[in-house]
Motif scaffolding. Structure first.
Motif, short mmCIF file in Angstrom:
data_model
loop_
_atom_site.label_atom_id
_atom_site.label_comp_id
_atom_site.label_asym_id
_atom_site.label_seq_id
_atom_site.Cartn_x
_atom_site.Cartn_y
_atom_site.Cartn_z
N LEU A 20 0.83 -1.21 0.00
CA LEU A 20 0.00 0.00 0.00
C LEU A 20 0.86 1.26 0.00
CD1 LEU A 20 -2.85 -0.90 2.54
CD2 LEU A 20 -2.75 -1.27 0.08
N ASP A 39 11.52 3.45 4.66
CA ASP A 39 11.26 2.05 5.00
C ASP A 39 12.50 1.46 5.67
OD1 ASP A 39 8.88 0.07 3.54
OD2 ASP A 39 10.54 -0.96 4.55
N LEU A 64 14.21 4.37 7.45
CA LEU A 64 13.47 4.74 8.66
C LEU A 64 12.83 3.52 9.30
CD1 LEU A 64 12.05 6.71 10.66
CD2 LEU A 64 10.27 7.02 8.92
N ASP A 65 13.20 3.27 10.54
CA ASP A 65 12.46 2.31 11.35
C ASP A 65 11.56 3.16 12.24
OD1 ASP A 65 11.49 0.60 13.34
OD2 ASP A 65 13.24 -0.69 13.25
N VAL A 66 10.24 3.08 12.01
CA VAL A 66 9.31 4.02 12.65
C VAL A 66 9.25 3.86 14.17
CG1 VAL A 66 7.86 4.26 10.61
CG2 VAL A 66 7.29 2.51 12.31
N ASN A 92 2.17 4.93 7.11
CA ASN A 92 1.57 3.71 6.59
C ASN A 92 2.23 2.43 7.10
OD1 ASN A 92 0.43 1.87 4.28
ND2 ASN A 92 2.66 1.79 4.04
N GLY A 94 3.47 -0.83 8.76
CA GLY A 94 2.80 -1.70 9.73
C GLY A 94 3.25 -3.12 9.55
N LEU A 152 -9.35 -5.29 3.57
CA LEU A 152 -8.34 -6.31 3.22
C LEU A 152 -7.92 -6.14 1.76
CD1 LEU A 152 -6.76 -8.87 4.09
CD2 LEU A 152 -8.63 -10.20 3.11
N THR A 153 -6.61 -6.00 1.56
CA THR A 153 -6.06 -5.75 0.23
C THR A 153 -4.94 -6.77 -0.01
OG1 THR A 153 -6.49 -3.41 0.63
CG2 THR A 153 -5.04 -3.94 -1.22
N THR A 155 -1.95 -7.36 -0.71
CA THR A 155 -0.52 -7.06 -0.75
C THR A 155 0.20 -8.25 -0.10
OG1 THR A 155 -0.69 -6.09 1.43
CG2 THR A 155 -0.97 -4.58 -0.43
N1 LIG Z 1 -3.13 -5.12 3.18
C1 LIG Z 1 -4.22 -5.08 3.95
O1 LIG Z 1 -5.16 -5.84 3.77
C2 LIG Z 1 -4.33 -4.07 5.07
C3 LIG Z 1 -5.58 -3.91 5.71
C4 LIG Z 1 -5.70 -2.99 6.76
C5 LIG Z 1 -4.60 -2.22 7.14
N2 LIG Z 1 -3.41 -2.39 6.48
C6 LIG Z 1 -2.30 -1.55 6.93
O2 LIG Z 1 -1.74 -0.88 5.80
C7 LIG Z 1 -0.33 -0.69 6.01
C8 LIG Z 1 0.44 -1.24 4.81
O3 LIG Z 1 0.11 -2.61 4.63
P1 LIG Z 1 0.65 -3.47 3.40
O4 LIG Z 1 -0.40 -4.46 3.08
O5 LIG Z 1 1.18 -2.59 2.33
O6 LIG Z 1 1.87 -4.25 4.13
P2 LIG Z 1 3.21 -4.87 3.49
O7 LIG Z 1 3.67 -5.88 4.49
O8 LIG Z 1 2.99 -5.29 2.08
O9 LIG Z 1 4.23 -3.61 3.51
C9 LIG Z 1 4.58 -3.01 4.73
C10 LIG Z 1 5.83 -2.17 4.55
O10 LIG Z 1 6.15 -1.59 5.83
C11 LIG Z 1 7.55 -1.76 6.05
N3 LIG Z 1 7.81 -1.77 7.50
C12 LIG Z 1 7.54 -2.75 8.40
N4 LIG Z 1 7.98 -2.42 9.61
C13 LIG Z 1 8.52 -1.18 9.51
C14 LIG Z 1 9.14 -0.30 10.42
N5 LIG Z 1 9.31 -0.64 11.70
N6 LIG Z 1 9.58 0.90 9.97
C15 LIG Z 1 9.43 1.25 8.66
N7 LIG Z 1 8.87 0.45 7.74
C16 LIG Z 1 8.42 -0.76 8.16
C17 LIG Z 1 7.91 -3.07 5.39
O11 LIG Z 1 9.31 -3.16 5.11
C18 LIG Z 1 7.06 -2.98 4.11
O12 LIG Z 1 7.74 -2.31 3.06
C19 LIG Z 1 0.02 -1.40 7.33
O13 LIG Z 1 0.05 -0.45 8.36
C20 LIG Z 1 -1.15 -2.35 7.53
O14 LIG Z 1 -1.37 -2.65 8.90
C21 LIG Z 1 -3.25 -3.29 5.47
#
Ligand SMILES: NC(=O)c1ccc[n+]([C@@H]2O[C@H](COP(=O)([O-])OP(=O)(O)OC[C@H]3O[C@@H](n4cnc5c(N)ncnc54)[C@H](O)[C@@H]3O)[C@@H](O)[C@H]2O)c1
Length: 224
Positions: A20, A39, A64-66, A92, A94, A152-153, A155
């Motif tokens: 995302l 990231d 960046l580690d958030v 973003n 997570g 839910l997406t 990814t």
């Molecule tokens: N995909 C879904 O269905 C969904 C649904 C609801 C919420 N979300 C939220 O959307 C956000 C993105 O989800 P996604 O599906 O793209 O996940 P993903 O796992 O595909 O990508 C997450 C990215 O965050 C980075 N990351 C992880 N820990 C980190 C940290 N400590 N510091 C910096 N970067 C960090 C990872 O390296 C990765 O590039 C997340 O917060 C997730 O909780 C996703």
């Protein structure tokens, strides 16, 4: 593709190496913003920056580690120096830990909270968005704070969640897990990266100039 104009704006998106976040970075760039991809995954982050640049965007990678304050300070300083300022921050990043509550491991719970809650800020996201917006408005910071609730997406995270919930016996298969979510969703499908990215571009744009403290579900009406 979006019609909101962010020409001249500078954005930093956390967790933007993939999924995302990468989609949000790309949509912000397509709307005209310069983008810092932040990231912990440097290799994938650089690849995302290369692809944004090949599409004509101004983009930079910042490590960046958030979870760490000091990394926020250096990442923001690097991004401000590289882009000439920051107007938009998308928190973003997570992680997902899928387990039955009975098996939930304290270390995993701590990681989940530290990245998803502490990394975004120091309280639960929805309440925090409203408090931050109230403070920012009252104190005249000139900053709007909003959040989106993605459906839910598929990814890397979304797919892993479907595989792991099936592995826990909650569904017969990953496809059944995804199908169950789609069935509960009034618009009848899972989310797409573009759905989330377009909402972020809208909230970042002047079209949302009187919107702050809002939580916007982008979930096809599922509401969970
Ligand atoms: N995909 C879904 O269905 C969904 C649904 C609801 C919420 N979300 C939220 O959307 C956000 C993105 O989800 P996604 O599906 O793209 O996940 P993903 O796992 O595909 O990508 C997450 C990215 O965050 C980075 N990351 C992880 N820990 C980190 C940290 N400590 N510091 C910096 N970067 C960090 C990872 O390296 C990765 O590039 C997340 O917060 C997730 O909780 C996703």
């Amino acid at each position: 593709m979006t019609s909101y104009d962010l020409t001249g704006r500078k954005a930093l998106v956390t967790g933007a190496a993939q999924g995302l976040g990468a989609g949000m970075a790309s949509a912000l760039a397509q709307a005209g913003a310069a983008v810092a991809v932040a990231d912990i995954n440097d290799e994938l982050g650089h690849e995302t920056v290369d692809s944004l640049r090949s599409a004509g965007a101004k983009a930079e990678f910042v490590h960046l580690d958030v979870r760490h304050d000091a990394e926020w300070e250096s990442a923001m300083a690097t991004a401000v120096a590289a882009l000439g300022g920051i107007d938009i921050v998308v928190n973003n990043a997570g992680v997902e830990v899928t387990d039955l509550l009975i098996d939930f491991d304290a270390d995993a719970a701590s990681t989940l909270l530290s990245v998803n809650v502490l990394g975004t800020a120091l309280s639960a996201i929805d309440r925090l968005t409203r408090v931050a917006a109230a403070e920012s408005g009252k104190l005249g910071y000139g900053v709007r704070i909003n959040c989106i609730y993605p459906g839910l997406t598929p990814t890397a995270m979304g797919n892993k969640l479907a595989v792991e919930t099936a592995g826990l016996g909650l569904f017969d298969s990953p496809e059944a897990a995804a199908g169950a979510v789609a069935e509960l969703t009034p618009l009848g499908r899972l989310g797409q990266v573009d759905d989330m990215a377009d909402a972020v571009v809208f909230l970042s744009s002047d079209a949302a100039k009187f919107i702050t403290g809002a939580g916007l579900p982008v979930d096809g009406g599922m509401g969970m």
